[in-house]
Scaffold this motif. Structure first.
Motif, PDB file in Angstrom:
ATOM      1  N   LEU A   1       0.830  -1.217   0.000  1.00 59.26           N
ATOM      2  CA  LEU A   1       0.000   0.000   0.000  1.00 59.26           C
ATOM      3  C   LEU A   1       0.862   1.265   0.000  1.00 59.26           C
ATOM      4  CD1 LEU A   1      -2.833  -0.955   2.538  1.00 59.26           C
ATOM      5  CD2 LEU A   1      -2.919  -1.026   0.052  1.00 59.26           C
ATOM      6  N   ALA A   2       2.085   1.155   0.547  1.00 56.70           N
ATOM      7  CA  ALA A   2       2.989   2.314   0.577  1.00 56.70           C
ATOM      8  C   ALA A   2       3.738   2.479  -0.738  1.00 56.70           C
ATOM      9  CB  ALA A   2       3.980   2.161   1.724  1.00 56.70           C
ATOM     10  N   GLY A   3       3.596   1.507  -1.647  1.00 61.15           N
ATOM     11  CA  GLY A   3       4.285   1.604  -2.936  1.00 61.15           C
ATOM     12  C   GLY A   3       5.725   1.158  -2.877  1.00 61.15           C
ATOM     13  N   VAL A   4       6.123   0.505  -1.778  1.00 65.22           N
ATOM     14  CA  VAL A   4       7.508   0.035  -1.662  1.00 65.22           C
ATOM     15  C   VAL A   4       7.671  -1.292  -2.403  1.00 65.22           C
ATOM     16  CG1 VAL A   4       9.287  -0.733  -0.031  1.00 65.22           C
ATOM     17  CG2 VAL A   4       7.852   1.236   0.531  1.00 65.22           C
ATOM     18  N   TYR A   5       6.714  -2.199  -2.262  1.00 62.39           N
ATOM     19  CA  TYR A   5       6.707  -3.450  -3.022  1.00 62.39           C
ATOM     20  C   TYR A   5       5.773  -3.299  -4.217  1.00 62.39           C
ATOM     21  CZ  TYR A   5       8.890  -6.332   0.674  1.00 62.39           C
ATOM     22  OH  TYR A   5       9.729  -6.892   1.577  1.00 62.39           O
ATOM     23  N   LYS A   6       6.083  -4.076  -5.263  1.00 68.93           N
ATOM     24  CA  LYS A   6       5.228  -4.077  -6.454  1.00 68.93           C
ATOM     25  C   LYS A   6       4.224  -5.225  -6.325  1.00 68.93           C
ATOM     26  CE  LYS A   6       5.835  -3.770 -11.374  1.00 68.93           C
ATOM     27  NZ  LYS A   6       6.540  -4.329 -12.504  1.00 68.93           N
ATOM     28  N   THR A   7       2.977  -4.972  -6.709  1.00 63.66           N
ATOM     29  CA  THR A   7       1.989  -6.060  -6.595  1.00 63.66           C
ATOM     30  C   THR A   7       2.156  -7.032  -7.759  1.00 63.66           C
ATOM     31  OG1 THR A   7       0.412  -4.796  -7.886  1.00 63.66           O
ATOM     32  CG2 THR A   7       0.206  -4.646  -5.510  1.00 63.66           C
ATOM     33  N   ASP A   8       1.789  -8.288  -7.526  1.00 66.69           N
ATOM     34  CA  ASP A   8       1.841  -9.283  -8.606  1.00 66.69           C
ATOM     35  C   ASP A   8       0.604  -9.160  -9.490  1.00 66.69           C
ATOM     36  OD1 ASP A   8       4.183 -10.214  -7.618  1.00 66.69           O
ATOM     37  OD2 ASP A   8       3.312 -11.902  -6.535  1.00 66.69           O
ATOM     38  N   THR A   9      -0.539  -8.890  -8.864  1.00 64.53           N
ATOM     39  CA  THR A   9      -1.779  -8.745  -9.637  1.00 64.53           C
ATOM     40  C   THR A   9      -2.489  -7.467  -9.191  1.00 64.53           C
ATOM     41  OG1 THR A   9      -3.063  -9.910  -7.993  1.00 64.53           O
ATOM     42  CG2 THR A   9      -2.142 -11.256  -9.759  1.00 64.53           C
ATOM     43  N   GLY A  10      -3.471  -7.070  -9.977  1.00 67.11           N
ATOM     44  CA  GLY A  10      -4.297  -5.920  -9.603  1.00 67.11           C
ATOM     45  C   GLY A  10      -3.554  -4.597  -9.682  1.00 67.11           C
ATOM     46  N   SER A  11      -4.129  -3.573  -9.053  1.00 70.28           N
ATOM     47  CA  SER A  11      -3.516  -2.248  -9.128  1.00 70.28           C
ATOM     48  C   SER A  11      -3.708  -1.477  -7.818  1.00 70.28           C
ATOM     49  CB  SER A  11      -4.152  -1.457 -10.264  1.00 70.28           C
ATOM     50  OG  SER A  11      -5.514  -1.238  -9.952  1.00 70.28           O
ATOM     51  N   ILE A  12      -2.796  -0.545  -7.588  1.00 72.53           N
ATOM     52  CA  ILE A  12      -2.924   0.325  -6.420  1.00 72.53           C
ATOM     53  C   ILE A  12      -2.764   1.770  -6.879  1.00 72.53           C
ATOM     54  CG2 ILE A  12      -2.002   0.963  -4.148  1.00 72.53           C
ATOM     55  CD1 ILE A  12      -0.940  -1.784  -3.804  1.00 72.53           C
ATOM     56  N   ASP A  13      -3.735   2.618  -6.571  1.00 67.71           N
ATOM     57  CA  ASP A  13      -3.588   4.054  -6.832  1.00 67.71           C
ATOM     58  C   ASP A  13      -3.264   4.715  -5.509  1.00 67.71           C
ATOM     59  OD1 ASP A  13      -4.039   4.115  -9.505  1.00 67.71           O
ATOM     60  OD2 ASP A  13      -6.218   4.245  -9.301  1.00 67.71           O
ATOM     61  N   ILE A  14      -2.102   5.368  -5.455  1.00 73.34           N
ATOM     62  CA  ILE A  14      -1.698   6.055  -4.229  1.00 73.34           C
ATOM     63  C   ILE A  14      -1.749   7.547  -4.502  1.00 73.34           C
ATOM     64  CG2 ILE A  14       0.153   6.346  -2.525  1.00 73.34           C
ATOM     65  CD1 ILE A  14       1.218   3.575  -3.501  1.00 73.34           C
ATOM     66  N   ASN A  15      -2.521   8.251  -3.694  1.00 73.24           N
ATOM     67  CA  ASN A  15      -2.726   9.672  -3.937  1.00 73.24           C
ATOM     68  C   ASN A  15      -1.938  10.495  -2.908  1.00 73.24           C
ATOM     69  OD1 ASN A  15      -3.730  11.994  -4.913  1.00 73.24           O
ATOM     70  ND2 ASN A  15      -5.885  11.558  -4.448  1.00 73.24           N
ATOM     71  N   GLY A  16      -0.652  10.709  -3.160  1.00 76.27           N
ATOM     72  CA  GLY A  16       0.174  11.503  -2.243  1.00 76.27           C
ATOM     73  C   GLY A  16       1.456  10.787  -1.869  1.00 76.27           C
ATOM     74  N   THR A  17       2.287  11.457  -1.057  1.00 74.28           N
ATOM     75  CA  THR A  17       3.539  10.830  -0.617  1.00 74.28           C
ATOM     76  C   THR A  17       3.226   9.845   0.503  1.00 74.28           C
ATOM     77  OG1 THR A  17       3.913  12.625   0.949  1.00 74.28           O
ATOM     78  CG2 THR A  17       5.022  12.798  -1.173  1.00 74.28           C
ATOM     79  N   THR A  18       4.034   8.782   0.584  1.00 73.71           N
ATOM     80  CA  THR A  18       3.806   7.803   1.645  1.00 73.71           C
ATOM     81  C   THR A  18       5.050   7.684   2.507  1.00 73.71           C
ATOM     82  OG1 THR A  18       4.680   5.920   0.438  1.00 73.71           O
ATOM     83  CG2 THR A  18       2.357   6.427   0.104  1.00 73.71           C
ATOM     84  N   MET A  19       4.849   7.282   3.743  1.00 73.16           N
ATOM     85  CA  MET A  19       5.995   6.989   4.592  1.00 73.16           C
ATOM     86  C   MET A  19       5.688   5.774   5.435  1.00 73.16           C
ATOM     87  SD  MET A  19       8.087   9.217   7.258  1.00 73.16           S
ATOM     88  CE  MET A  19       7.101   8.746   8.612  1.00 73.16           C
ATOM     89  N   LEU A  20       6.610   4.834   5.348  1.00 74.67           N
ATOM     90  CA  LEU A  20       6.446   3.611   6.117  1.00 74.67           C
ATOM     91  C   LEU A  20       7.341   3.736   7.340  1.00 74.67           C
ATOM     92  CD1 LEU A  20       6.381   0.337   4.204  1.00 74.67           C
ATOM     93  CD2 LEU A  20       7.151   0.377   6.520  1.00 74.67           C
ATOM     94  N   MET A  21       6.768   3.737   8.493  1.00 71.00           N
ATOM     95  CA  MET A  21       7.576   3.976   9.676  1.00 71.00           C
ATOM     96  C   MET A  21       7.527   2.793  10.621  1.00 71.00           C
ATOM     97  SD  MET A  21       7.484   7.186  12.094  1.00 71.00           S
ATOM     98  CE  MET A  21       8.322   7.056  13.634  1.00 71.00           C
ATOM     99  N   ASN A  22       8.715   2.249  10.820  1.00 74.64           N
ATOM    100  CA  ASN A  22       8.833   1.116  11.720  1.00 74.64           C
ATOM    101  C   ASN A  22      10.029   1.426  12.616  1.00 74.64           C
ATOM    102  OD1 ASN A  22       9.076  -1.302  12.944  1.00 74.64           O
ATOM    103  ND2 ASN A  22       9.275  -2.505  11.070  1.00 74.64           N
ATOM    104  N   LEU A  23       9.779   1.975  13.763  1.00 73.43           N
ATOM    105  CA  LEU A  23      10.839   2.451  14.667  1.00 73.43           C
ATOM    106  C   LEU A  23      11.774   3.421  13.946  1.00 73.43           C
ATOM    107  CD1 LEU A  23      11.862  -0.897  16.434  1.00 73.43           C
ATOM    108  CD2 LEU A  23      10.127   0.725  17.128  1.00 73.43           C
ATOM    109  N   GLY A  24      11.253   4.341  13.192  1.00 76.78           N
ATOM    110  CA  GLY A  24      12.089   5.343  12.534  1.00 76.78           C
ATOM    111  C   GLY A  24      11.869   5.362  11.040  1.00 76.78           C
ATOM    112  N   VAL A  25      12.569   6.282  10.373  1.00 81.69           N
ATOM    113  CA  VAL A  25      12.464   6.339   8.911  1.00 81.69           C
ATOM    114  C   VAL A  25      13.806   5.943   8.323  1.00 81.69           C
ATOM    115  CG1 VAL A  25      10.679   8.108   8.823  1.00 81.69           C
ATOM    116  CG2 VAL A  25      13.065   8.792   8.971  1.00 81.69           C
TER     117      VAL A  25
END
Lengths: 265, 246
Positions: free
Chosen positions: B77-101
């Motif tokens: 959902l954050a656009g870091v991994y690519k999906t194998d099927t289907g599509s994801i529309d992300i509207n804006g910048t994303t940040m995945l935070m796991n104990l920091g950036v």
């Protein structure tokens, strides 16, 4: 992908600023972290010029007029290309921190690294012009044809970008591409007219100036900067087509393989 | 809530399978010498086909036991991994935070603040404006020009958290973030979380602490063995999760 990047730039204007920020930091890390600083960028071509001058002008006596200027421009273009490509083979691994946590477009990482190399190149080009115009005796001097160097350099940047995206995508699947590329660039150096008389080079290795795209770039750079001539148009056009095809291949690979870097590396 | 641009994320029929190769065929040499002996690849279906939407400004929870696919889903959902099927529309910048950036250990704290801020979509003058706030929040003023490779892990985590707090992205993915720093820092973090993230941004919150999910999330997704079992009101999702844990 490239159209999307351009559209994004227009929509969100901090992208150019970001590329410049990353380039400045990359440049600083490379040159300011050692005591010689920016001088290091100049020492490399000067030491190479010294070695090749002794070998090819003094010992082998090639008889090329203004051999130091001839070498200088060839070497700084070649070194720029090699530094851009060798420095980006592992970029998807070394710069993972930039795309692992966000949806930042990877192409910006390549552009910033190449831009950092451009800063080093322009520094060297400045010293080349000083040397060619004011120190090297018996040169023709720069003329209006020098303006052709702008598209020739843009062509070099496009080739560097294309090879960078291709090599770094291959790196995701095969780590030893780093060593293989070192061997290829080692061969590429000698299959180019950097240290050789152009006529002898073309007689000995016919077609090599088309196989090695940087050979064509160097030939045309010398024409427009050293000899007050126009570029060889067939090589000029050929190298742009070469770059365009490789960029398409690079974009395809980056999209197919490079996009999986965060899970594979 | 219903025009397409009201959504931060629209995911349709997305799925993800990881290929795990048992042999190390990760060099050109290996690949050439084993042309007729291709690597044995094991396929692991991490996420079965699913669809979900995240509305702009809402806070959703992702819950499920370990290995249920929460982390994979956040990365997709954050656009870091690519999906194998289907599509994801992300509207804006994303940040995945796991104990920091994401930060480079070769850069100083100052450089990391500027790089991370810029990656999150801020202009340099915007970063200039919040720079002091980030440094003070992280309590790292005297080490601002030190490379973070010399920092303790707690200092790095505080810096990462502070950048995320002050810079933020349009869509924040927060994976067990309430474990950063000491108690005093955590109190501060929770306050900021409530005042700026929950109110101003789209948040996807991953946590095993149901109190946190129930307190902050209007809707939640419950995952089990890579499958989206339920996506709707948080109370039902939590109930299903707790039943699964019995």
């Amino acid at each position: 992908m490239f159209i999307k990047v351009v559209k994004d730039w227009i929509r969100r204007s901090n992208k150019l600023e970001r590329i410049w920020l990353l380039a400045k930091i990359e440049f600083k890390l490379r040159y300011y972290e050692n005591k010689l600083g920016l001088l290091w960028a100049l020492i490399k071509p000067i030491s190479d010029i010294f070695i090749y001058y002794i070998a090819f002008q003094k010992i082998l006596n090639q008889g090329i007029p203004n051999f130091v200027s001839f070498l200088f421009i060839g070497l700084i273009l070649w070194n720029f290309f090699v530094e851009c490509t060798s420095g980006t083979v592992q970029i998807l691994s070394t710069k993972k921190y930039l795309y692992e946590y966000t949806n930042m477009n990877k192409i910006e990482i390549y552009l910033s690294t190449i831009l950092a190399n451009c800063i080093g190149f322009f520094f060297n080009l400045f010293f080349f012009i000083i040397f060619y115009e004011f120190i090297d005796k018996g040169t023709l001097g720069l003329s209006w044809t020098a303006f052709y160097f702008i598209p020739i350099f843009i062509n070099t940047v496009l080739l560097a970008l294309a090879f960078s995206t291709i090599l770094s995508s291959i790196y995701v699947l095969a780590k030893d591409i780093t060593q293989i590329w070192m061997v290829i660039t080692g061969i590429g150096f000698w299959v180019s007219p950097i240290v050789f008389n152009l006529e002898k080079f073309r007689t000995a290795l016919p077609g090599a100036d088309h196989v090695n795209p940087i050979a064509g770039i160097i030939i045309n750079a010398r024409n427009v900067l050293l000899y007050q001539k126009s570029p060889e148009w067939n090589l000029f056009v050929f190298d742009f087509i070469y770059a365009a095809i490789l960029i398409l291949i690079g974009a395809f690979l980056l999209n197919k393989v490079g996009s999986k870097a965060s899970e594979k590396l | 809530m219903s025009t397409e641009h009201n959504f931060s994320i629209v995911a349709r029929n997305i799925s993800k399978t990881f290929q795990i190769t048992e042999d190390s065929h990760n060099t050109v040499k290996h690949r050439l010498f084993n042309l007729f002996n291709p690597p044995r690849a094991k396929k692991v279906l991490a996420l079965k086909s699913m669809s979900l939407d995240v509305v702009k400004g809402e806070s959703i929870g992702l819950i499920g036991r370990n290995g249920s696919g929460k982390s994979t889903l956040t990365k997709l959902l954050a656009g870091v991994y690519k999906t194998d099927t289907g599509s994801i529309d992300i509207n804006g910048t994303t940040m995945l935070m796991n104990l920091g950036v994401g930060m480079s250990h070769e850069l100083t704290a100052r450089e990391n603040i500027y790089v991370s801020g810029s990656v999150l979509g801020l202009k340099i003058k915007d970063i200039d404006a919040i720079f002091d706030e980030i440094v003070d929040f992280a309590e790292l003023r005297e080490f601002i020009d030190t490379k973070i490779k010399f920092f303790s892990s707690g200092m790095v985590a505080r810096l990462g958290f502070s950048i995320a707090v002050k810079a933020g992205a349009d869509i924040m993915f927060l994976d067990e973030i309430f474990a950063v720093g000491d108690m005093k820092f955590q109190e501060k973090a929770v306050k900021v979380f409530e005042s700026s993230w929950i109110k101003g941004k789209t948040v996807v919150l991953v946590s095993h602490t149901m109190d946190i999910i129930q307190k902050y999330c209007q809707r939640s997704a419950y995952l089990k063995k890579g499958e989206l079992i339920y996506f709707g009101d948080t109370a039902t999702a939590v109930e299903m999760y707790l039943k699964d844990n019995e």
